[in-house]
Scaffold this motif. Structure first.
Motif, PDB file in Angstrom:
ATOM      1  N   ARG A  93       0.675  -1.081  -0.311  1.00 26.99           N
ATOM      2  CA  ARG A  93       0.196   0.063  -0.008  1.00 26.99           C
ATOM      3  C   ARG A  93       0.522   1.219   0.474  1.00 26.99           C
ATOM      4  O   ARG A  93       0.313   2.485  -0.295  1.00 26.99           O
ATOM      5  CB  ARG A  93      -0.955  -0.176   1.480  1.00 26.99           C
ATOM      6  CG  ARG A  93      -2.510  -1.113   1.179  1.00 26.99           C
ATOM      7  CD  ARG A  93      -3.355  -1.347   2.115  1.00 26.99           C
ATOM      8  NE  ARG A  93      -2.717  -2.629   2.724  1.00 26.99           N
ATOM      9  CZ  ARG A  93      -4.382  -2.717   2.936  1.00 26.99           C
ATOM     10  NH1 ARG A  93      -5.818  -1.861   2.328  1.00 26.99           N
ATOM     11  NH2 ARG A  93      -5.330  -4.030   3.097  1.00 26.99           N
ATOM     12  N   VAL A  96       1.994   1.127  -3.504  1.00 29.49           N
ATOM     13  CA  VAL A  96       1.095   1.975  -3.922  1.00 29.49           C
ATOM     14  C   VAL A  96       0.690   3.551  -4.459  1.00 29.49           C
ATOM     15  O   VAL A  96       0.596   4.651  -5.490  1.00 29.49           O
ATOM     16  CB  VAL A  96      -0.378   1.375  -4.446  1.00 29.49           C
ATOM     17  CG1 VAL A  96      -1.307   2.290  -5.256  1.00 29.49           C
ATOM     18  CG2 VAL A  96      -0.179   0.210  -4.563  1.00 29.49           C
ATOM     19  N   LEU A 100       2.994   4.621  -7.762  1.00 29.32           N
ATOM     20  CA  LEU A 100       1.940   4.625  -8.668  1.00 29.32           C
ATOM     21  C   LEU A 100       0.626   6.114  -8.488  1.00 29.32           C
ATOM     22  O   LEU A 100       0.360   5.976  -9.861  1.00 29.32           O
ATOM     23  CB  LEU A 100       1.214   3.218  -8.717  1.00 29.32           C
ATOM     24  CG  LEU A 100       1.961   2.184  -8.737  1.00 29.32           C
ATOM     25  CD1 LEU A 100       1.312   0.592  -8.432  1.00 29.32           C
ATOM     26  CD2 LEU A 100       2.782   2.161 -10.320  1.00 29.32           C
ATOM     27  N   VAL A 257       0.573  -5.240  -4.589  1.00 32.39           N
ATOM     28  CA  VAL A 257       0.958  -4.244  -5.360  1.00 32.39           C
ATOM     29  C   VAL A 257      -0.066  -4.694  -6.329  1.00 32.39           C
ATOM     30  O   VAL A 257      -1.027  -3.380  -7.463  1.00 32.39           O
ATOM     31  CB  VAL A 257       2.012  -4.210  -6.186  1.00 32.39           C
ATOM     32  CG1 VAL A 257       2.312  -3.284  -7.200  1.00 32.39           C
ATOM     33  CG2 VAL A 257       2.917  -4.093  -4.793  1.00 32.39           C
ATOM     34  N   GLY A 261      -2.648  -2.286  -6.848  1.00 35.23           N
ATOM     35  CA  GLY A 261      -2.213  -1.141  -8.175  1.00 35.23           C
ATOM     36  C   GLY A 261      -3.022  -1.311  -9.434  1.00 35.23           C
ATOM     37  O   GLY A 261      -2.145  -0.309 -10.474  1.00 35.23           O
ATOM     38  N   ALA A 267      -8.029   0.082  -7.500  1.00 39.75           N
ATOM     39  CA  ALA A 267      -7.713   1.652  -8.132  1.00 39.75           C
ATOM     40  C   ALA A 267      -8.751   1.914  -8.473  1.00 39.75           C
ATOM     41  O   ALA A 267      -8.658   3.596  -8.254  1.00 39.75           O
ATOM     42  CB  ALA A 267      -7.115   1.101  -9.244  1.00 39.75           C
TER      43      ALA A 267
END
Length: 531
Positions: A93, A96, A100, A257, A261, A267
């Protein structure tokens, strides 16, 4: 079965239907306008980060953790080693959120697959959309199965009927309000789960005695060997064991991930925030979900102690022997006061429906984006016809997901090994998470490593085939259909936990794409950094 269902009174049913009506009404009131695709799929990108974080937690926890974790601990060999996986989850987390999310918020996109398409081309975007759809159908069918188990316990209906009822509710909620409704109803379910979990924990541990619960769980003998059912750490190096420290720190960061992600189910919630900063806070703070996992592990230990002190009836024992995941629903229905049991069952049912409508919305969005392309979605986002099309696609995906759930129930009950709903859920997504994560890495480093679409496709096929060969699911499914010839292959394979296939298939797909890309020339993919 009827003996258990008879404990669920008319008052409990009134509570269930009342709660469902209340949740539906609140979802309707919170839906806001849905004049554009952005409104329907992303809630207008205006939702508070705390609500989004709560929605991420509710989606992650859902009825699967609420029912599956206590059942996993109650099983004879069960313990608390599942908690180790939280290490990899929290690390992922943070990755991300801090790495990301800022990249995703550089431009207007609806999903990670739009980002991959910009970097690697529309062919790759269509491929990851197919992988997401496959993984979602496999993974979410487990959530439907979990809730069908609860519904079967309180109604006595067969599994197929329960699955169809859940699917019908999910379609209605999805069509009613899009992501804004999904997120706010998720928050409600999150609250009910917390209340239900805390009440169950306090009830069990107080009734049996706090010291007695610990003593009972730490003095279990199986075939003359002492087992500590509250053990957390396991440093075993056997690759067939799933819940070990090494899996937690090596394999699970890959899984998480990919989950937070690249999986549009999670997402899509991140994209509902108004800024990258809010999205980062939403995903990082969702790590508190590990406390709920800890709570449900404690409930599992409480249930084991309860049924050690209070011998289950013949009907209860039959259900526990069939599947340890039945233990918590049976205890709720048999032991909690009238009304309270109705509220907890309603929360579990509504949470599953909420998770299911989330994935239906995500599948609809990615299908439209893959079919029409990101530019068309941006140019025609205000076209009401696009919203209408998205609703139609929701209905199609609901039929497919319900059908897969029914098939999975055949698979699940044909497995003669350990029936763990948690293991089943993670195993289902292990087929696709590795390849999708590898494609994301290729997109991030598209100008630094050689790659080709042919290599990505070959690596994906090899990865999915390897997972199918090494895991039990395809053999169980064919066995349920009467094809027993595959049993020999099943018995002669090496024994590896599904968890290791997250990093293995990530590396396999990434390496194959780079190798083929180095051998075969390709046209440069569109890179969004050139804008």
């Amino acid at each position: 079965m009827n003996e258990i269902a008879d404990n669920f009174t008319r008052v409990d049913w009134v509570v269930v239907f009342g709660y469902m009506l209340l949740t539906t009404w609140i979802g309707h009131m919170m839906r806001g306008q849905q004049a554009t695709i952005k409104d329907f799929f992303l809630g207008g990108k205006s939702l508070p980060w705390m609500a989004v974080s709560g929605s991420i937690i509710a989606t992650e926890i859902s009825a699967l953790t609420f029912i599956g974790v206590p059942g996993m601990v109650y099983a004879l060999q069960g313990d608390w080693t599942y908690l180790q996986w939280g290490i990899g989850s929290i690390v992922a987390r943070i990755i991300v959120g801090y790495y990301l999310v800022p990249i995703y918020y550089e431009r207007e996109i609806f999903s990670p697959y739009d980002f991959m398409g910009h970097r690697l081309g529309e062919g790759v975007k269509k491929l990851v959309t197919v992988l997401f759809s496959l993984g979602s159908i496999l993974g979410q069918s487990v959530r439907v199965l979990v809730t069908a188990i609860i519904l079967k316990t309180v109604t006595g209906l067969d599994m197929t009927t329960c699955i169809l009822i859940i699917g019908a509710f999910a379609v209605g909620w999805t069509l009613m309000g899009g992501m804004r409704t999904v997120i706010w109803t998720d928050v409600m379910q999150f609250g009910v789960f917390i209340i239900g979990g805390v009440i169950s924990f306090l009830w069990l541990w107080s009734a049996v005695g706090w010291g007695n619960v610990i003593d009972i769980n730490r003095s279990v003998f199986v075939e003359g060997v002492a087992i500590d059912k509250m053990r957390v750490l396991d440093f075993a190096t056997d690759p067939a064991v799933s819940f070990t420290f090494w899996v937690a720190i090596i394999a699970m960061p890959f899984q998480n991930v990919a989950a937070f992600g690249t999986d549009q189910l999670n997402a899509q919630r991140i994209f509902c925030c108004g800024s990258a900063g809010d999205a980062k806070k939403a995903i990082v703070w969702s790590s508190v979900s590990q406390l709920i996992t800890l709570l449900m592990l404690a409930v599992g230990s409480g249930l084991f102690a309860w049924y050690t002190v209070n011998e289950p009836t013949a009907a209860e024992s039959a259900l526990f022997l069939e599947d340890a995941s039945n233990v918590f629903p049976v205890w709720i229905v048999s032991e909690l006061p009238t009304g309270l049991k109705g509220l907890i069952v309603a929360g579990a049912f509504a949470a599953a429906v909420s998770s299911l409508d989330s994935i239906l919305a995500a599948l609809s969005q990615t299908s439209l984006s893959a079919f029409y392309g990101q530019k068309y979605m941006e140019d025609h986002g205000h076209d009401r016809r696009m919203v209408t099309k998205s609703r139609g696609i929701v209905f199609v995906w609901a039929i497919l997901l319900s059908g897969m759930s029914i098939m999975l129930s055949w698979n699940y009950y044909s497995d003669e090994g350990d029936r763990s709903l948690i293991g089943l859920a993670f195993r289902m997504v292990s087929y696709t998470y590795g390849p999708v994560l590898a494609i994301l890495l290729l997109a991030l480093f598209s100008k630094k490593v050689p790659w080709s679409f042919q290599g990505i496709l070959l690596g994906t096929i090899l990865s999915v085939a390897l997972s199918a060969y090494m895991q039990d699911d395809i053999y169980n499914l064919f066995g349920a259909l009467g094809f027993d010839e595959l049993a020999t292959i099943k018995e002669n394979r090496p024994k590896w936990s599904f968890a290791w296939f997250y990093p293995i298939t990530t590396i396999l797909t990434f390496g194959t794409a780079c190798l083929v890309g180095w051998i075969l020339p390709r046209e440069d993919a569109y890179d969004m950094r050139n804008e």
